[in-house]
Design a protein around this motif. Sequence first.
Motif, PDB file in Angstrom:
ATOM      1  N   HIS A  32       0.870  -1.191   0.000  1.00  0.00           N
ATOM      2  CA  HIS A  32       0.000   0.000   0.000  1.00  0.00           C
ATOM      3  C   HIS A  32       0.895   1.224   0.000  1.00  0.00           C
ATOM      4  O   HIS A  32       2.057   1.158   0.375  1.00  0.00           O
ATOM      5  CB  HIS A  32      -0.886   0.028   1.255  1.00  0.00           C
ATOM      6  CG  HIS A  32      -1.999  -0.960   1.227  1.00  0.00           C
ATOM      7  ND1 HIS A  32      -3.246  -0.659   0.732  1.00  0.00           N
ATOM      8  CD2 HIS A  32      -2.054  -2.259   1.627  1.00  0.00           C
ATOM      9  CE1 HIS A  32      -4.022  -1.723   0.831  1.00  0.00           C
ATOM     10  NE2 HIS A  32      -3.322  -2.710   1.374  1.00  0.00           N
ATOM     11  N   HIS A  56      -7.212   1.966  -0.658  1.00  0.00           N
ATOM     12  CA  HIS A  56      -7.321   0.746  -1.458  1.00  0.00           C
ATOM     13  C   HIS A  56      -7.526  -0.457  -0.547  1.00  0.00           C
ATOM     14  O   HIS A  56      -7.056  -0.478   0.586  1.00  0.00           O
ATOM     15  CB  HIS A  56      -6.048   0.488  -2.271  1.00  0.00           C
ATOM     16  CG  HIS A  56      -5.625   1.632  -3.132  1.00  0.00           C
ATOM     17  ND1 HIS A  56      -6.475   2.298  -3.981  1.00  0.00           N
ATOM     18  CD2 HIS A  56      -4.423   2.235  -3.275  1.00  0.00           C
ATOM     19  CE1 HIS A  56      -5.819   3.248  -4.613  1.00  0.00           C
ATOM     20  NE2 HIS A  56      -4.570   3.242  -4.199  1.00  0.00           N
ATOM     21  N   LYS A  71      -6.870  -5.971  -6.426  1.00  0.00           N
ATOM     22  CA  LYS A  71      -6.830  -4.644  -5.802  1.00  0.00           C
ATOM     23  C   LYS A  71      -8.132  -3.924  -6.107  1.00  0.00           C
ATOM     24  O   LYS A  71      -8.489  -3.747  -7.272  1.00  0.00           O
ATOM     25  CB  LYS A  71      -5.648  -3.840  -6.344  1.00  0.00           C
ATOM     26  CG  LYS A  71      -5.564  -2.433  -5.799  1.00  0.00           C
ATOM     27  CD  LYS A  71      -4.341  -1.734  -6.384  1.00  0.00           C
ATOM     28  CE  LYS A  71      -4.208  -0.324  -5.915  1.00  0.00           C
ATOM     29  NZ  LYS A  71      -3.018   0.330  -6.490  1.00  0.00           N
ATOM     30  N   ALA A  73      -9.271  -0.558  -6.076  1.00  0.00           N
ATOM     31  CA  ALA A  73      -8.625   0.747  -6.011  1.00  0.00           C
ATOM     32  C   ALA A  73      -9.606   1.847  -5.626  1.00  0.00           C
ATOM     33  O   ALA A  73     -10.767   1.828  -6.019  1.00  0.00           O
ATOM     34  CB  ALA A  73      -7.976   1.078  -7.347  1.00  0.00           C
TER      35      ALA A  73
END
Length: 126
Positions: A32, A56, A71, A73
């Motif tokens: 991250h 995220h 992920k 986002a």
Amino acid sequence: ERDVLISAGSKGKLHSFDLKMMRKGAMVAGAHTGRIDTIAYDAKADLLATAGIDGHIRLWTPDLQLAPLHKFAHVCQARSLSRHPGNPKLFSHFAITKLHFYGGNLYACTAQGTVILFGERELWIV
């Protein structure tokens, strides 16, 4: 059965440690951007989730390799404030403060107090 300890820190790194063999596993730099505030594990799905100051949510294999799976986002786009307990001057506008798996779903709590639900179907797509 594996005995793996997974930890995260203020610089966005994720670490794994083999408790049986007493050795380091993977270290993921840049898991991250900024600190990781929360980690959640779903034993049924064998899935690890992390989130933090960058807004995220990332999904990982909960083993020594810590392979990235997906992920989500910019989950937290709302302008909110999160005060870090160790550094009262550090604020985030996009922080996810808590993750929790329940009933096959992933719940994400934001710094502004909202809860975002990721259903079982969204998680299994990964």
